[in-house]
Design a protein around this motif. Structure first.
Motif, PDB file in Angstrom:
ATOM      1  N   ALA A 159     -24.084  -8.119 -11.451  1.00  0.00           N
ATOM      2  CA  ALA A 159     -25.492  -8.449 -11.204  1.00  0.00           C
ATOM      3  C   ALA A 159     -25.731  -8.806  -9.745  1.00  0.00           C
ATOM      4  O   ALA A 159     -26.759  -8.441  -9.158  1.00  0.00           O
ATOM      5  CB  ALA A 159     -25.939  -9.596 -12.112  1.00  0.00           C
ATOM      6  N   ASP A 160     -24.760  -9.523  -9.137  1.00  0.00           N
ATOM      7  CA  ASP A 160     -24.915  -9.888  -7.725  1.00  0.00           C
ATOM      8  C   ASP A 160     -24.939  -8.642  -6.850  1.00  0.00           C
ATOM      9  O   ASP A 160     -25.743  -8.531  -5.912  1.00  0.00           O
ATOM     10  CB  ASP A 160     -23.749 -10.789  -7.285  1.00  0.00           C
ATOM     11  CG  ASP A 160     -23.774 -12.146  -7.970  1.00  0.00           C
ATOM     12  OD1 ASP A 160     -24.876 -12.600  -8.332  1.00  0.00           O
ATOM     13  OD2 ASP A 160     -22.680 -12.735  -8.144  1.00  0.00           O
ATOM     14  N   TYR A 161     -24.059  -7.681  -7.155  1.00  0.00           N
ATOM     15  CA  TYR A 161     -23.990  -6.466  -6.337  1.00  0.00           C
ATOM     16  C   TYR A 161     -25.248  -5.603  -6.537  1.00  0.00           C
ATOM     17  O   TYR A 161     -25.787  -5.030  -5.580  1.00  0.00           O
ATOM     18  CB  TYR A 161     -22.731  -5.669  -6.684  1.00  0.00           C
ATOM     19  CG  TYR A 161     -22.468  -4.530  -5.730  1.00  0.00           C
ATOM     20  CD1 TYR A 161     -22.565  -4.693  -4.359  1.00  0.00           C
ATOM     21  CD2 TYR A 161     -22.109  -3.267  -6.220  1.00  0.00           C
ATOM     22  CE1 TYR A 161     -22.318  -3.641  -3.484  1.00  0.00           C
ATOM     23  CE2 TYR A 161     -21.860  -2.197  -5.351  1.00  0.00           C
ATOM     24  CZ  TYR A 161     -21.978  -2.399  -3.984  1.00  0.00           C
ATOM     25  OH  TYR A 161     -21.746  -1.358  -3.115  1.00  0.00           O
ATOM     26  N   ALA A 162     -25.741  -5.544  -7.769  1.00  0.00           N
ATOM     27  CA  ALA A 162     -26.977  -4.793  -8.033  1.00  0.00           C
ATOM     28  C   ALA A 162     -28.136  -5.376  -7.239  1.00  0.00           C
ATOM     29  O   ALA A 162     -28.946  -4.645  -6.648  1.00  0.00           O
ATOM     30  CB  ALA A 162     -27.297  -4.807  -9.524  1.00  0.00           C
ATOM     31  N   LYS A 163     -28.205  -6.702  -7.178  1.00  0.00           N
ATOM     32  CA  LYS A 163     -29.261  -7.373  -6.428  1.00  0.00           C
ATOM     33  C   LYS A 163     -29.152  -7.049  -4.943  1.00  0.00           C
ATOM     34  O   LYS A 163     -30.158  -6.786  -4.260  1.00  0.00           O
ATOM     35  CB  LYS A 163     -29.198  -8.875  -6.652  1.00  0.00           C
ATOM     36  CG  LYS A 163     -30.291  -9.658  -5.941  1.00  0.00           C
ATOM     37  CD  LYS A 163     -30.189 -11.143  -6.261  1.00  0.00           C
ATOM     38  CE  LYS A 163     -31.292 -11.928  -5.553  1.00  0.00           C
ATOM     39  NZ  LYS A 163     -31.201 -13.381  -5.855  1.00  0.00           N
ATOM     40  N   SER A 176     -19.930  -1.939 -25.809  1.00  0.00           N
ATOM     41  CA  SER A 176     -18.647  -1.580 -25.198  1.00  0.00           C
ATOM     42  C   SER A 176     -18.398  -2.307 -23.889  1.00  0.00           C
ATOM     43  O   SER A 176     -17.316  -2.200 -23.308  1.00  0.00           O
ATOM     44  CB  SER A 176     -18.584  -0.067 -24.969  1.00  0.00           C
ATOM     45  OG  SER A 176     -19.607   0.328 -24.069  1.00  0.00           O
ATOM     46  N   GLY A 177     -19.381  -3.017 -23.353  1.00  0.00           N
ATOM     47  CA  GLY A 177     -19.205  -3.757 -22.111  1.00  0.00           C
ATOM     48  C   GLY A 177     -20.405  -3.617 -21.196  1.00  0.00           C
ATOM     49  O   GLY A 177     -21.508  -3.259 -21.624  1.00  0.00           O
ATOM     50  N   SER A 178     -20.178  -3.867 -19.888  1.00  0.00           N
ATOM     51  CA  SER A 178     -21.257  -3.804 -18.896  1.00  0.00           C
ATOM     52  C   SER A 178     -20.880  -2.851 -17.782  1.00  0.00           C
ATOM     53  O   SER A 178     -19.705  -2.732 -17.408  1.00  0.00           O
ATOM     54  CB  SER A 178     -21.519  -5.197 -18.312  1.00  0.00           C
ATOM     55  OG  SER A 178     -21.946  -6.095 -19.313  1.00  0.00           O
ATOM     56  N   ARG A 179     -21.876  -2.181 -17.216  1.00  0.00           N
ATOM     57  CA  ARG A 179     -21.630  -1.234 -16.129  1.00  0.00           C
ATOM     58  C   ARG A 179     -22.818  -1.243 -15.172  1.00  0.00           C
ATOM     59  O   ARG A 179     -23.921  -1.714 -15.522  1.00  0.00           O
ATOM     60  CB  ARG A 179     -21.428   0.160 -16.700  1.00  0.00           C
ATOM     61  CG  ARG A 179     -22.691   0.833 -17.209  1.00  0.00           C
ATOM     62  CD  ARG A 179     -22.410   1.901 -18.212  1.00  0.00           C
ATOM     63  NE  ARG A 179     -22.079   1.315 -19.508  1.00  0.00           N
ATOM     64  CZ  ARG A 179     -21.803   2.045 -20.579  1.00  0.00           C
ATOM     65  NH1 ARG A 179     -21.790   3.354 -20.513  1.00  0.00           N
ATOM     66  NH2 ARG A 179     -21.531   1.455 -21.727  1.00  0.00           N
ATOM     67  N   SER A 239     -20.007  -8.815 -17.754  1.00  0.00           N
ATOM     68  CA  SER A 239     -20.832  -8.622 -16.559  1.00  0.00           C
ATOM     69  C   SER A 239     -20.568  -9.704 -15.522  1.00  0.00           C
ATOM     70  O   SER A 239     -20.942  -9.568 -14.362  1.00  0.00           O
ATOM     71  CB  SER A 239     -22.324  -8.643 -16.940  1.00  0.00           C
ATOM     72  OG  SER A 239     -22.679  -9.892 -17.518  1.00  0.00           O
ATOM     73  N   ALA A 240     -19.919 -10.792 -15.936  1.00  0.00           N
ATOM     74  CA  ALA A 240     -19.635 -11.884 -15.007  1.00  0.00           C
ATOM     75  C   ALA A 240     -18.347 -11.675 -14.232  1.00  0.00           C
ATOM     76  O   ALA A 240     -18.019 -12.455 -13.326  1.00  0.00           O
ATOM     77  CB  ALA A 240     -19.583 -13.207 -15.775  1.00  0.00           C
ATOM     78  N   THR A 241     -17.582 -10.661 -14.555  1.00  0.00           N
ATOM     79  CA  THR A 241     -16.322 -10.386 -13.878  1.00  0.00           C
ATOM     80  C   THR A 241     -16.562 -10.090 -12.406  1.00  0.00           C
ATOM     81  O   THR A 241     -17.461  -9.332 -12.045  1.00  0.00           O
ATOM     82  CB  THR A 241     -15.616  -9.185 -14.536  1.00  0.00           C
ATOM     83  OG1 THR A 241     -15.395  -9.465 -15.912  1.00  0.00           O
ATOM     84  CG2 THR A 241     -14.291  -8.901 -13.845  1.00  0.00           C
ATOM     85  N   SER A 242     -15.727 -10.680 -11.541  1.00  0.00           N
ATOM     86  CA  SER A 242     -15.871 -10.458 -10.099  1.00  0.00           C
ATOM     87  C   SER A 242     -15.393  -9.064  -9.728  1.00  0.00           C
ATOM     88  O   SER A 242     -14.441  -8.540 -10.309  1.00  0.00           O
ATOM     89  CB  SER A 242     -15.072 -11.500  -9.316  1.00  0.00           C
ATOM     90  OG  SER A 242     -15.567 -12.800  -9.551  1.00  0.00           O
ATOM     91  N   ILE A 243     -16.055  -8.468  -8.730  1.00  0.00           N
ATOM     92  CA  ILE A 243     -15.657  -7.140  -8.246  1.00  0.00           C
ATOM     93  C   ILE A 243     -15.507  -7.183  -6.734  1.00  0.00           C
ATOM     94  O   ILE A 243     -16.035  -8.080  -6.055  1.00  0.00           O
ATOM     95  CB  ILE A 243     -16.680  -6.067  -8.644  1.00  0.00           C
ATOM     96  CG1 ILE A 243     -18.072  -6.408  -8.090  1.00  0.00           C
ATOM     97  CG2 ILE A 243     -16.731  -5.878 -10.157  1.00  0.00           C
ATOM     98  CD1 ILE A 243     -19.100  -5.311  -8.299  1.00  0.00           C
ATOM     99  N   VAL A 255     -27.798  -3.559 -14.156  1.00  0.00           N
ATOM    100  CA  VAL A 255     -26.626  -3.744 -15.012  1.00  0.00           C
ATOM    101  C   VAL A 255     -27.012  -3.379 -16.438  1.00  0.00           C
ATOM    102  O   VAL A 255     -28.007  -3.893 -16.969  1.00  0.00           O
ATOM    103  CB  VAL A 255     -26.116  -5.192 -14.954  1.00  0.00           C
ATOM    104  CG1 VAL A 255     -24.929  -5.377 -15.911  1.00  0.00           C
ATOM    105  CG2 VAL A 255     -25.729  -5.567 -13.536  1.00  0.00           C
ATOM    106  N   ILE A 256     -26.263  -2.461 -17.029  1.00  0.00           N
ATOM    107  CA  ILE A 256     -26.499  -2.058 -18.417  1.00  0.00           C
ATOM    108  C   ILE A 256     -25.390  -2.659 -19.273  1.00  0.00           C
ATOM    109  O   ILE A 256     -24.201  -2.461 -18.994  1.00  0.00           O
ATOM    110  CB  ILE A 256     -26.496  -0.525 -18.553  1.00  0.00           C
ATOM    111  CG1 ILE A 256     -27.635   0.081 -17.716  1.00  0.00           C
ATOM    112  CG2 ILE A 256     -26.645  -0.121 -20.021  1.00  0.00           C
ATOM    113  CD1 ILE A 256     -27.632   1.598 -17.707  1.00  0.00           C
ATOM    114  N   THR A 257     -25.791  -3.387 -20.293  1.00  0.00           N
ATOM    115  CA  THR A 257     -24.819  -4.030 -21.182  1.00  0.00           C
ATOM    116  C   THR A 257     -25.031  -3.542 -22.604  1.00  0.00           C
ATOM    117  O   THR A 257     -26.170  -3.533 -23.097  1.00  0.00           O
ATOM    118  CB  THR A 257     -24.955  -5.565 -21.129  1.00  0.00           C
ATOM    119  OG1 THR A 257     -24.732  -6.001 -19.783  1.00  0.00           O
ATOM    120  CG2 THR A 257     -23.955  -6.232 -22.061  1.00  0.00           C
ATOM    121  N   ASP A 258     -23.940  -3.103 -23.258  1.00  0.00           N
ATOM    122  CA  ASP A 258     -24.011  -2.717 -24.669  1.00  0.00           C
ATOM    123  C   ASP A 258     -22.749  -3.221 -25.367  1.00  0.00           C
ATOM    124  O   ASP A 258     -22.010  -4.058 -24.821  1.00  0.00           O
ATOM    125  CB  ASP A 258     -24.195  -1.205 -24.823  1.00  0.00           C
ATOM    126  CG  ASP A 258     -23.088  -0.410 -24.149  1.00  0.00           C
ATOM    127  OD1 ASP A 258     -22.012  -0.985 -23.885  1.00  0.00           O
ATOM    128  OD2 ASP A 258     -23.299   0.788 -23.879  1.00  0.00           O
TER     129      ASP A 258
END
Length: 453
Positions: free
Chosen positions: A152-156, A174-177, A123-127, A169-172
């Motif tokens: 998380a920054d973009y969701a905010k 398999s990763g975060s989305r 979830s910390a990966t830059s987009i 942000v949903i994290t399980d």
């Protein structure tokens, strides 16, 4: 008026007299004129105590009556039930609802539109990139990704933009989305999202449809109804209910009924309030030989309160089949108090509810007449019997207090003058032996005769 004698023995003894005690005795006689005033003041203050309590209890009775006589009061309250709370749960039934039974079939529930992206390993990966959001037929709005932003920054940023979409942000395992949920439920809130996002390695995030926004489908008494929310209001006038699940093969019975239990509680409160006042007035009427009469005994105020209240029990205009309070389960005992039979009232409510409402709420009805009578007796209205009695007592008490205060001033002045006069007289009495002795000495010097032998 009493008299006070001076005890000082022989006039030539020089003994004098007790000035303070003599002044006190004379002043106490003078103060006797205030006794009657103070007795009147005490009697009026005792009346005030009773009047205040009666006024408070009349106010309680007025409130109890208001609950029954107001159009939006307890008589208008409704209660409801659902035959299957697993499908439909009743939320509320307002005073505008009509008693009756309704058939409801829930074919489908309302759904809220949602979409989500493919996942990233962290979830910390830059987009980078931007997305454009449209809720239903609303205006499309674009939110850009700030440099170096994480999921998380973009969701905010999306949430702060106030565009009618809730991002998270949903994290399980398999990763975060990113997840996007419309803040408008039903078909009108269907999300359309365009644009692109990619991670810092240039990998694109794909957009996926989560749930399609759709309206709830149901029939109410055979009439097809749609609702953008699973909270349905208006399908049954004055009733709100929650759709829990859909089952096209099941018919749910929604029953709206008059709230008889609350009505019976309100009637009981009125009877209790009436009896409180009736018993207080009865105590004021009872004179026991050899005992002090109650404060309101023999007053016109007491007579007016008792006659008005008892008369109000039989006042007002009849309504339909309800012609007297006994049909409401209320009977008058020999001592003037009331008794209440909830079962009798329940029967009348079930058979002639509208007539009971009319008996309480129609113009010039029993309820409206009784409410007017109580208002005219209490202490909250400037024309109320208790209020006017209190005002009259206040006026009398002021006059008595003024008289007592003025008399106290006169007595204080009299006491000062009397003390001065008696002190002077006492000094004269006490000086007589010395004067006689001086005369004896002068006489002896002139005649050579010693009066003391």
């Amino acid at each position: 008026m009493g008299t006070v004698g001076l005890a000082f023995g022989s006039a030539t003894s020089g003994q004098g007299f007790d000035v303070a005690a003599t002044v006190t005795s004379i002043v106490s006689i003078r103060q006797g004129v205030e006794t009657a005033w103070k007795d009147q003041l005490t009697a009026l203050q005792s009346q005030d105590t009773v009047l205040s309590q009666v006024g408070t209890d009349l106010s309680t009775m007025y409130s109890a009556l208001t609950s029954l006589t107001d159009f939006a009061g307890v008589m208008a309250q409704k209660q409801g039930s659902s035959s299957d709370n697993n499908i439909l749960s009743l939320s509320s039934a307002s005073s505008t609802a009509t008693a009756g039974s309704h058939s409801v079939v829930v074919s489908s529930l309302a759904k809220t539109s949602s979409m989500y992206t493919s996942q990233l390993s962290s979830s910390a990966t830059s987009i980078t990139g931007s997305l454009t959001f449209q809720v239903g037929s609303g205006t499309a709005q674009t939110v850009d990704v700030a440099s170096g932003s994480s999921l998380a920054d973009y969701a905010k940023a999306i949430n702060l933009a106030g565009i009618g979409v809730r991002a998270s942000v949903i994290t399980d395992s398999s990763g975060s989305r990113l997840s996007f949920v419309s803040q408008t439920s039903g078909a009108a809130g269907q999300l359309t999202i365009t644009g692109s996002l990619s991670d810092n390695n240039g990998n694109s995030l794909t957009m996926n449809q989560g749930q399609t926004g759709s309206d709830a489908q149901l029939t109410v008494d055979g009439v097809a109804v749609t609702s953008s929310s699973n909270t349905v209001s208006g399908a049954i006038p004055g009733v709100s209910f929650q759709l829990v699940s859909a089952d096209p093969s099941s018919t749910v019975q929604v029953v709206i009924a008059n709230d008889n239990s609350s009505i019976e509680t309100a009637f009981n409160a009125f009877v209790s309030a009436y009896n409180t006042v009736a018993k207080e007035l009865a105590v004021q009427s009872k004179v026991v030989s050899g005992s002090t009469a109650p404060p309101l005994s023999g007053t016109s105020t007491l007579s007016m309160l008792q006659q008005s209240l008892s008369g109000a029990l039989f006042g007002g205009t009849n309504t339909g089949s309800v012609k007297s309070i006994d049909q409401l389960g209320i009977t008058v005992a020999k001592d003037g108090t009331l008794s209440f039979d909830a079962t009798a009232l329940e029967s009348t409510l079930n058979n002639n509810f509208d007539d009971v409402v009319g008996f309480l709420q129609n113009s010039d009805s029993f309820g409206q007449n009784f409410k007017s009578v109580v208002d005219g007796l209490g202490s909250t209205s400037t024309k109320g019997v208790v209020y006017l009695a209190q005002q009259e007592n206040t006026s009398k008490e002021k006059a008595l207090n003024d008289s007592i205060s003025n008399e106290d001033d006169r007595i204080a002045d009299f006491k000062t003058r009397l003390t001065s006069q008696l002190t002077a007289a006492n000094q004269i009495l006490q000086s007589i032996p010395a004067q006689i002795d001086q005369i004896d000495k002068i006489y002896s010097a002139l005649t050579g005769y010693n009066t003391k032998g």
